[in-house]
Scaffold this motif. Sequence first.
Motif, PDB file in Angstrom:
ATOM      1  N   CYS A  17      59.182  50.733  21.847  1.00  0.00           N
ATOM      2  CA  CYS A  17      59.857  50.235  23.045  1.00  0.00           C
ATOM      3  C   CYS A  17      58.846  49.922  24.131  1.00  0.00           C
ATOM      4  N   ARG A  18      57.750  49.316  23.764  1.00  0.00           N
ATOM      5  CA  ARG A  18      56.722  48.937  24.731  1.00  0.00           C
ATOM      6  C   ARG A  18      57.212  47.808  25.611  1.00  0.00           C
ATOM      7  N   ASP A  19      56.717  47.847  26.826  1.00  0.00           N
ATOM      8  CA  ASP A  19      56.967  46.738  27.735  1.00  0.00           C
ATOM      9  C   ASP A  19      55.984  45.634  27.361  1.00  0.00           C
ATOM     10  N   PRO A  20      56.441  44.419  27.071  1.00  0.00           N
ATOM     11  CA  PRO A  20      55.524  43.368  26.642  1.00  0.00           C
ATOM     12  C   PRO A  20      54.481  43.023  27.703  1.00  0.00           C
ATOM     13  N   GLY A  21      54.730  43.343  28.949  1.00  0.00           N
ATOM     14  CA  GLY A  21      53.754  43.038  29.995  1.00  0.00           C
ATOM     15  C   GLY A  21      52.836  44.198  30.297  1.00  0.00           C
ATOM     16  N   SER A  22      52.806  45.224  29.444  1.00  0.00           N
ATOM     17  CA  SER A  22      52.022  46.409  29.758  1.00  0.00           C
ATOM     18  C   SER A  22      50.678  46.453  29.049  1.00  0.00           C
ATOM     19  N   ASN A  23      50.181  45.334  28.595  1.00  0.00           N
ATOM     20  CA  ASN A  23      48.881  45.356  27.924  1.00  0.00           C
ATOM     21  C   ASN A  23      47.773  45.572  28.939  1.00  0.00           C
ATOM     22  N   GLU A  24      46.541  45.804  28.453  1.00  0.00           N
ATOM     23  CA  GLU A  24      45.412  46.094  29.331  1.00  0.00           C
ATOM     24  C   GLU A  24      45.136  44.983  30.323  1.00  0.00           C
ATOM     25  N   ALA A  25      45.359  43.755  29.953  1.00  0.00           N
ATOM     26  CA  ALA A  25      45.078  42.646  30.864  1.00  0.00           C
ATOM     27  C   ALA A  25      45.935  42.735  32.117  1.00  0.00           C
ATOM     28  N   ASN A  26      47.102  43.347  31.995  1.00  0.00           N
ATOM     29  CA  ASN A  26      47.994  43.481  33.137  1.00  0.00           C
ATOM     30  C   ASN A  26      47.905  44.856  33.787  1.00  0.00           C
ATOM     31  N   ALA A  27      47.065  45.734  33.251  1.00  0.00           N
ATOM     32  CA  ALA A  27      46.937  47.076  33.809  1.00  0.00           C
ATOM     33  C   ALA A  27      46.310  46.994  35.199  1.00  0.00           C
ATOM     34  N   PRO A  28      46.712  47.894  36.085  1.00  0.00           N
ATOM     35  CA  PRO A  28      46.139  47.853  37.431  1.00  0.00           C
ATOM     36  C   PRO A  28      44.652  48.168  37.396  1.00  0.00           C
ATOM     37  N   ARG A  29      43.919  47.524  38.264  1.00  0.00           N
ATOM     38  CA  ARG A  29      42.479  47.748  38.344  1.00  0.00           C
ATOM     39  C   ARG A  29      42.212  49.042  39.101  1.00  0.00           C
ATOM     40  N   SER A  30      41.089  49.651  38.801  1.00  0.00           N
ATOM     41  CA  SER A  30      40.668  50.815  39.567  1.00  0.00           C
ATOM     42  C   SER A  30      40.290  50.351  40.972  1.00  0.00           C
ATOM     43  N   GLU A  31      40.055  51.301  41.846  1.00  0.00           N
ATOM     44  CA  GLU A  31      39.632  50.934  43.202  1.00  0.00           C
ATOM     45  C   GLU A  31      38.356  50.098  43.151  1.00  0.00           C
ATOM     46  N   LEU A  32      37.402  50.518  42.319  1.00  0.00           N
ATOM     47  CA  LEU A  32      36.146  49.768  42.224  1.00  0.00           C
ATOM     48  C   LEU A  32      36.362  48.400  41.599  1.00  0.00           C
ATOM     49  N   GLY A  33      37.292  48.306  40.669  1.00  0.00           N
ATOM     50  CA  GLY A  33      37.635  47.010  40.100  1.00  0.00           C
ATOM     51  C   GLY A  33      38.215  46.090  41.155  1.00  0.00           C
ATOM     52  N   GLY A  34      39.038  46.646  42.012  1.00  0.00           N
ATOM     53  CA  GLY A  34      39.610  45.870  43.110  1.00  0.00           C
ATOM     54  C   GLY A  34      38.547  45.432  44.104  1.00  0.00           C
ATOM     55  N   ARG A  35      37.603  46.320  44.381  1.00  0.00           N
ATOM     56  CA  ARG A  35      36.500  45.957  45.278  1.00  0.00           C
ATOM     57  C   ARG A  35      35.659  44.841  44.658  1.00  0.00           C
ATOM     58  N   LEU A  36      35.455  44.928  43.341  1.00  0.00           N
ATOM     59  CA  LEU A  36      34.707  43.872  42.660  1.00  0.00           C
ATOM     60  C   LEU A  36      35.459  42.549  42.736  1.00  0.00           C
ATOM     61  N   ALA A  38      37.315  41.518  45.080  1.00  0.00           N
ATOM     62  CA  ALA A  38      37.093  40.980  46.425  1.00  0.00           C
ATOM     63  C   ALA A  38      35.702  40.361  46.526  1.00  0.00           C
ATOM     64  N   ALA A  39      34.706  41.019  45.953  1.00  0.00           N
ATOM     65  CA  ALA A  39      33.338  40.484  45.987  1.00  0.00           C
ATOM     66  C   ALA A  39      33.249  39.168  45.215  1.00  0.00           C
ATOM     67  N   LEU A  40      33.934  39.099  44.085  1.00  0.00           N
ATOM     68  CA  LEU A  40      33.916  37.878  43.280  1.00  0.00           C
ATOM     69  C   LEU A  40      34.610  36.715  43.981  1.00  0.00           C
ATOM     70  N   ALA A  41      35.513  37.042  44.895  1.00  0.00           N
ATOM     71  CA  ALA A  41      36.237  35.993  45.629  1.00  0.00           C
ATOM     72  C   ALA A  41      35.398  35.410  46.774  1.00  0.00           C
ATOM     73  N   MET A  42      34.292  36.054  47.090  1.00  0.00           N
ATOM     74  CA  MET A  42      33.435  35.567  48.177  1.00  0.00           C
ATOM     75  C   MET A  42      32.733  34.278  47.762  1.00  0.00           C
ATOM     76  N   GLU A  43      32.347  33.491  48.750  1.00  0.00           N
ATOM     77  CA  GLU A  43      31.579  32.278  48.488  1.00  0.00           C
ATOM     78  C   GLU A  43      30.174  32.660  48.024  1.00  0.00           C
ATOM     79  N   GLU A  44      29.598  31.792  47.196  1.00  0.00           N
ATOM     80  CA  GLU A  44      28.235  32.024  46.716  1.00  0.00           C
ATOM     81  C   GLU A  44      27.295  32.191  47.904  1.00  0.00           C
ATOM     82  N   GLY A  45      26.321  33.065  47.751  1.00  0.00           N
ATOM     83  CA  GLY A  45      25.337  33.245  48.805  1.00  0.00           C
ATOM     84  C   GLY A  45      24.796  34.669  48.807  1.00  0.00           C
ATOM     85  N   VAL A  46      23.959  34.936  49.790  1.00  0.00           N
ATOM     86  CA  VAL A  46      23.285  36.231  49.894  1.00  0.00           C
ATOM     87  C   VAL A  46      24.281  37.368  50.103  1.00  0.00           C
TER      88      VAL A  46
END
Length: 133
Positions: A17-36, A38-46
């Motif tokens: 009875c798994r939820d079809p949307g519960s795979n790892e790709a949809n799993a919530p990110r850790s705090e550090l994953g979330g911080r990453l 945000a960093a990846l969303a920044m514009e290229e640069g120093v």
Amino acid sequence: MPRALAVSLLLFAVLGCRDPGSNEANAPRSELGGRLDAALAMEEGVARHNTLVRCARAAAKAGEGDVVLEAIAAIDAGVSRDNLCAQCSEILAKQGNTAMATEVAMRMSAGVARENVLSRIATGGIEQERPKR
């Protein structure tokens, strides 16, 4: 038994009875994953580069090797990236996570430096942290 019901029962038995949307790709990110993220969303640069470096170090200290690898992959290859790989590998190896330390070290582009880090991991040249008493 109607065929549709039989198929439904068979699918339930196989899939549970798994939820079809519960795979790892949809799993919530850790705090550090979330911080990453945000960093990846920044514009290229120093600023982005420096933020990715800080994220990778923080993830290594937290033992989140997958976040380390993702941060490193977003940094342009070169001496700065190689130094970061060496630092993160050492942090992970000190925690006893030698498999992830090796994986991070393998991202280094400088052959001699990479071989030195791998040798230190393989021979135990990086002492593991001892639990505090």
